[in-house]
Design an enzyme around this catalytic site. Structure first.
Site, short mmCIF file in Angstrom:
data_model
loop_
_atom_site.label_atom_id
_atom_site.label_comp_id
_atom_site.label_asym_id
_atom_site.label_seq_id
_atom_site.Cartn_x
_atom_site.Cartn_y
_atom_site.Cartn_z
N HIS A 154 0.81 -1.24 0.01
CA HIS A 154 0.02 -0.07 -0.09
C HIS A 154 1.02 1.17 -0.14
O HIS A 154 0.65 2.25 -0.76
CB HIS A 154 -0.98 -0.04 1.31
O1 RIB Z 1 -4.71 -0.15 5.24
C1 RIB Z 1 -3.10 -0.25 4.95
C2 RIB Z 1 -2.41 0.83 5.69
O2 RIB Z 1 -2.68 0.72 6.94
C3 RIB Z 1 -1.17 0.78 5.37
O3 RIB Z 1 -0.32 1.99 5.50
C4 RIB Z 1 -0.46 -0.07 6.51
O4 RIB Z 1 0.97 0.13 6.97
C5 RIB Z 1 -1.14 0.35 7.60
O5 RIB Z 1 -0.42 1.38 8.23
#
Ligand code: RIB
Ligand code: CA
Length: 320
Positions: free
Chosen positions: A242
């Site tokens: 992500h």
């Molecule tokens: O939903 C994914 C996010 O939440 C990413 O940034 C992961 O590192 C968590 O922080």
């Protein structure tokens, strides 16, 4: 030679934060990383700050690290140990850095860095955790908005969620902070689950990283390997990286598509807590009411190629 993009990473490392930092560090010819700030999210503020210090040293990033908010604005902290492990970086043992955080907390440090930029210069904020620090900065020092070119954040979803069917983790943990950021008037780019679920590494790509003698590839492979072995991911056979998306958008915008939207954040206690309601009906709004460009799709193979090659390049630079 094009001017480097000045960026500040606000993160909660976090395995995908760690891979994102490697990607950003490998692209120092395009990104001028001014600072890294930590925020409570995937793990406690103590653990994510420790990880940020160790990661910046391991990646050869000579940047200040400032410790941020230990909890959301009004809610209790909520960690993601079931995904990122007890340390926040899976079961990886990074060399422990001798570095220490800045004296100032993240909010004061962000204000100092931004307000000291030359008159005609701005920076891009890249939050990859809950938006607590950014909200506190904007509320405490609203004048600093003029020094922020845009906020390119990993969070939210136009459709679906990962913590609940309606909400993504970074927004769910601190919806009040997300609402402050969405209403602040600074141009936003939302890198939500719509696009980040197309930005993944496969089991085979992770296995190759783990088998490498390249030091950064090995560590990133081991972290991603922990990530993919967790119940949440292991039946998918892929891991969404992500947090690399905001940085990749800054460097390779051509591999993404998106639309302008008005984002509203649900701060209720109900089943839709933390949802980011994206209204793409731009014709219903004044131009200044449209607060975000919402990424919706990505060229997955290009994402994988750019991320993996950057990880190896960073490792090669460590060897030299
Ligand atoms: O939903 C994914 C996010 O939440 C990413 O940034 C992961 O590192 C968590 O922080
Ligand atoms: Ca994160």
């Amino acid at each position: 030679m094009a001017e480097k993009i000045k960026v500040i990473m606000d993160c909660d490392p976090g395995i995908d934060d760690a891979l994102a930092m490697a990607y950003a560090a490998a692209n120092s010819d395009t990104l001028d990383i001014l600072a890294v700030t930590s925020v409570s999210g995937n793990q406690s503020i103590q653990k994510v700050t420790r990880n940020a210090l160790d990661l910046t040293e391991f990646y050869g990033l000579d940047v200040p690290v400032a410790e941020g908010a230990p909890a959301p604005l009004v809610r209790e902290p909520q960690f993601a140990a079931e995904i990122h492990g007890n340390t926040g970086l899976g079961d990886c043992e990074l060399p422990r850095s001798s570095r220490v955080p800045e004296q100032e907390n993240a909010v004061l440090f962000l204000y100092k860095i931004l307000s000291q930029l030359p008159e005609n210069e701005q920076a891009v904020l890249v939050p990859t955790g809950p938006l607590t620090n950014i909200a506190l900065l904007l509320k405490t020092f609203p004048e600093v908005k003029s020094k922020i070119r845009e906020i390119v954040f990993m969070g939210g979803a136009a459709k679906g969620g990962n913590v609940t069917p309606a909400a993504e983790f970074n927004i769910y943990v601190d919806p009040e902070a997300a609402k402050i950021v969405c209403d602040c008037g600074v141009p936003l780019v939302m890198c939500g689950l719509d696009v980040t679920t197309k930005c993944f590494l496969t089991r085979n790509q992770i296995a190759k990283l783990c088998q490498s003698n390249n030091p950064v590839a090995k560590i990133c492979g081991d972290m991603a390997g922990f990530y993919i072995s967790q119940p949440y991911n292991k039946y998918k056979g892929t891991v969404n990286v992500h947090d690399a998306v905001p940085f990749m958008y800054l460097i390779h915008p051509e591999i993404f598509t998106g639309e302008n939207a008005k984002i509203n954040v649900d701060c209720s206690e109900g089943v839709s807590r933390g949802s980011t309601l994206c209204d793409f009906r731009w014709w219903n709004y004044e131009e200044n009411e449209i607060n975000a460009f919402v990424l919706e799709d990505a060229m997955t193979e290009k994402f994988q190629e750019y991320l993996i090659s950057a990880i190896y390049e960073l490792g090669e630079s460590k060897k030299s």
